[in-house]
Design a protein around this motif. Structure first.
Motif, PDB file in Angstrom:
ATOM      1  N   VAL A 181     -20.556  73.106  14.800  1.00 37.38           N
ATOM      2  CA  VAL A 181     -19.600  73.718  13.872  1.00 37.38           C
ATOM      3  C   VAL A 181     -19.985  75.177  13.636  1.00 37.38           C
ATOM      4  O   VAL A 181     -19.123  76.055  13.582  1.00 37.38           O
ATOM      5  CB  VAL A 181     -19.533  72.938  12.544  1.00 37.38           C
ATOM      6  N   ARG A 182     -21.281  75.442  13.525  1.00 38.04           N
ATOM      7  CA  ARG A 182     -21.740  76.822  13.299  1.00 38.04           C
ATOM      8  C   ARG A 182     -21.378  77.747  14.455  1.00 38.04           C
ATOM      9  O   ARG A 182     -21.246  78.947  14.264  1.00 38.04           O
ATOM     10  CB  ARG A 182     -23.240  76.845  13.053  1.00 38.04           C
TER      11      ARG A 182
ATOM     12  N   ARG B 176     -18.641  77.350  16.162  1.00 44.54           N
ATOM     13  CA  ARG B 176     -17.174  77.220  16.242  1.00 44.54           C
ATOM     14  C   ARG B 176     -16.711  76.165  17.243  1.00 44.54           C
ATOM     15  O   ARG B 176     -15.703  76.344  17.927  1.00 44.54           O
ATOM     16  CB  ARG B 176     -16.542  78.573  16.537  1.00 44.54           C
TER      17      ARG B 176
ATOM     18  N   PRO C 160     -14.506  79.478  21.311  1.00 42.05           N
ATOM     19  CA  PRO C 160     -14.504  78.048  21.013  1.00 42.05           C
ATOM     20  C   PRO C 160     -13.778  77.266  22.090  1.00 42.05           C
ATOM     21  O   PRO C 160     -12.780  77.716  22.637  1.00 42.05           O
ATOM     22  CB  PRO C 160     -13.782  77.947  19.668  1.00 42.05           C
TER      23      PRO C 160
END
Length: 90
Positions: free
Chosen positions: A8-9, A11, A81
């Motif tokens: 998540v960090r 993306r 991403p």
């Protein structure tokens, strides 16, 4: 799962329908090196879905593997991403 939080960090959030393996495959398609991430993901699956308790050795191995993944990912971030299959960019 710690690997999911790390992704998540950078993306690459996990989609609700993705397995941990599918998430790692998508991260790889996005340019993130995942070779070292396979082992902590496997240990997590064993801990979550097995009826056997996690041993101290397995916990230590998972911590070492996760630290190695974090060092590897800190050196190389994905360019953009990655989209899940059937999602944006597919």
């Amino acid at each position: 799962m710690a690997l999911e939080q790390d992704l998540v960090r950078v993306r690459i959030p996990r989609e609700p329908f993705e397995t941990p393996t599918e998430l790692l495959d998508r991260a790889a398609r996005g340019g993130l090196p995942i070779s070292q991430a396979r082992r902590p993901a496997q240990l997590f699956a064993e801990a979550r879905y097995s009826s056997r308790p996690v041993t101290d050795g397995q916990r230590e191995q998972a911590e070492r593997s996760l630290a190695a993944v974090r060092r590897q990912w800190a050196r190389q971030r994905p360019a953009a991403p990655a989209s899940p299959p059937g999602g944006e960019g597919a």
